[in-house]
Design a protein around this motif. Structure first.
Motif, short mmCIF file in Angstrom:
data_model
loop_
_atom_site.label_atom_id
_atom_site.label_comp_id
_atom_site.label_asym_id
_atom_site.label_seq_id
_atom_site.Cartn_x
_atom_site.Cartn_y
_atom_site.Cartn_z
N PHE A 105 -2.22 -5.00 -11.42
CA PHE A 105 -2.59 -4.62 -10.06
C PHE A 105 -2.07 -5.64 -9.05
CE2 PHE A 105 -5.48 -4.89 -6.44
CZ PHE A 105 -5.36 -3.59 -5.95
N MET A 106 -2.22 -6.92 -9.33
CA MET A 106 -1.78 -7.95 -8.39
C MET A 106 -0.26 -7.98 -8.25
SD MET A 106 -4.35 -9.14 -6.94
CE MET A 106 -3.49 -10.37 -6.01
N VAL A 107 0.46 -7.82 -9.36
CA VAL A 107 1.92 -7.81 -9.31
C VAL A 107 2.39 -6.63 -8.46
CG1 VAL A 107 3.99 -7.41 -10.69
CG2 VAL A 107 2.32 -9.09 -11.43
N LEU A 108 1.85 -5.45 -8.70
CA LEU A 108 2.24 -4.27 -7.93
C LEU A 108 1.82 -4.39 -6.47
CD1 LEU A 108 1.50 -1.44 -10.50
CD2 LEU A 108 3.72 -2.40 -9.86
N ALA A 109 0.65 -4.98 -6.21
CA ALA A 109 0.20 -5.15 -4.83
C ALA A 109 1.10 -6.12 -4.07
CB ALA A 109 -1.25 -5.64 -4.82
N VAL A 110 1.49 -7.21 -4.70
CA VAL A 110 2.36 -8.18 -4.02
C VAL A 110 3.72 -7.55 -3.71
CG1 VAL A 110 3.65 -10.32 -4.37
CG2 VAL A 110 1.22 -10.25 -4.86
N PHE A 111 4.29 -6.84 -4.68
CA PHE A 111 5.57 -6.18 -4.43
C PHE A 111 5.44 -5.08 -3.37
CE2 PHE A 111 7.12 -7.86 -8.54
CZ PHE A 111 8.29 -8.43 -8.07
N GLY A 112 4.36 -4.33 -3.40
CA GLY A 112 4.15 -3.26 -2.42
C GLY A 112 4.01 -3.80 -1.01
N VAL A 113 3.22 -4.86 -0.85
CA VAL A 113 3.04 -5.45 0.48
C VAL A 113 4.35 -6.08 0.95
CG1 VAL A 113 1.86 -7.31 1.73
CG2 VAL A 113 0.56 -5.76 0.27
N GLY A 114 5.10 -6.70 0.05
CA GLY A 114 6.39 -7.29 0.43
C GLY A 114 7.39 -6.24 0.88
N ILE A 115 7.44 -5.13 0.18
CA ILE A 115 8.36 -4.06 0.58
C ILE A 115 7.94 -3.47 1.91
CG2 ILE A 115 9.09 -1.72 -0.03
CD1 ILE A 115 9.08 -2.65 -2.96
N LEU A 116 6.64 -3.25 2.10
CA LEU A 116 6.15 -2.74 3.38
C LEU A 116 6.49 -3.70 4.52
CD1 LEU A 116 4.42 -0.58 4.86
CD2 LEU A 116 2.49 -2.10 4.47
N TYR A 117 6.32 -5.00 4.29
CA TYR A 117 6.61 -6.01 5.30
C TYR A 117 8.10 -5.98 5.69
CZ TYR A 117 6.80 -10.67 7.43
OH TYR A 117 7.01 -11.72 8.28
N LEU A 118 8.96 -5.92 4.70
CA LEU A 118 10.40 -5.91 4.99
C LEU A 118 10.83 -4.61 5.66
CD1 LEU A 118 11.80 -7.69 1.82
CD2 LEU A 118 11.57 -8.61 4.14
N LYS A 119 10.25 -3.48 5.25
CA LYS A 119 10.57 -2.20 5.90
C LYS A 119 10.12 -2.22 7.37
CE LYS A 119 12.19 0.74 2.81
NZ LYS A 119 13.46 1.38 2.95
N LEU A 120 8.95 -2.79 7.62
CA LEU A 120 8.45 -2.87 8.98
C LEU A 120 9.34 -3.76 9.85
CD1 LEU A 120 6.13 -2.00 10.84
CD2 LEU A 120 4.96 -4.08 10.18
N HIS A 121 9.82 -4.87 9.29
CA HIS A 121 10.70 -5.74 10.05
C HIS A 121 12.05 -5.10 10.32
CE1 HIS A 121 9.28 -9.65 11.28
NE2 HIS A 121 8.42 -9.60 10.28
N ALA A 122 12.49 -4.20 9.46
CA ALA A 122 13.78 -3.55 9.65
C ALA A 122 13.69 -2.29 10.51
CB ALA A 122 14.39 -3.19 8.29
N LEU A 123 12.50 -1.93 10.96
CA LEU A 123 12.31 -0.71 11.75
C LEU A 123 13.16 -0.69 13.03
CD1 LEU A 123 10.75 1.96 12.06
CD2 LEU A 123 9.02 0.65 13.30
N PRO A 124 13.19 -1.76 13.84
CA PRO A 124 14.03 -1.70 15.04
C PRO A 124 15.52 -1.51 14.72
CG PRO A 124 12.50 -3.53 15.21
CD PRO A 124 12.39 -2.99 13.82
N GLU A 125 16.00 -2.14 13.66
CA GLU A 125 17.41 -1.98 13.29
C GLU A 125 17.71 -0.54 12.89
OE1 GLU A 125 19.31 -5.27 10.96
OE2 GLU A 125 17.19 -5.85 10.79
N HIS A 126 16.82 0.08 12.14
CA HIS A 126 17.02 1.47 11.74
C HIS A 126 16.99 2.40 12.95
CE1 HIS A 126 17.08 0.94 7.43
NE2 HIS A 126 16.02 0.15 7.51
#
Length: 140
Positions: free
Chosen positions: A36-57
């Motif tokens: 659960f913790m491994v998947l949660a850390v990867f999920g939050v990291g992917i969400l964070y990077l997607k959110l930061h790339a939103l203006p570029e997209h």
């Protein structure tokens, strides 16, 4: 009195909580928590990077002129953790700047025609350092 296929100690109660390790040493709750913790850390990291790339997209999907500025602001926000850069990139990605260059060039060309002057020639294009490979034709 055997609940897991192995003999339970005589001093043990009939009902053992689920979070206790089994007699073979396997700990299901710890295994679940690790996954659960491994998947949660990867999920939050992917969400964070997607959110930061939103203006570029947003800026690249509409082919805006300010795409480079938006990309630099998003990277600055990512590495400095200053949210004002990300907000500025988001606002800049949403704004549609008017094209002032094309009408001004048209007006300049019209004024040159009225004045009787020839427009200045464009500078010569630089030759390509490596010519493009020619496609080979099949013989037959």
């Amino acid at each position: 009195m055997s609940t897991t296929g192995a003999e339970v100690h005589a001093a043990a109660t009939d009902h053992l909580p689920f979070f206790l390790p089994g007699p073979d040493g396997s700990d299901g709750l710890m295994t679940f928590t690790i996954w659960f913790m491994v998947l949660a850390v990867f999920g939050v990291g992917i969400l964070y990077l997607k959110l930061h790339a939103l203006p570029e997209h947003m800026a690249s999907s509409t082919k805006k002129l300010q795409m480079d500025i938006v990309a630099v602001l998003a990277l600055l926000a990512l590495f400095t953790h200053q949210n004002i850069f990300w907000v500025a990139a988001l606002i800049l990605a949403m704004i549609d700047f008017p094209d002032f260059g094309t009408p001004l060039k048209s007006m300049a060309g019209s004024l040159e025609k009225l004045a009787g002057r020839l427009p200045e020639p464009a500078p010569p294009a630089l030759p390509d350092p490596q010519p493009a490979p020619q496609p080979q034709q099949a013989e037959g």
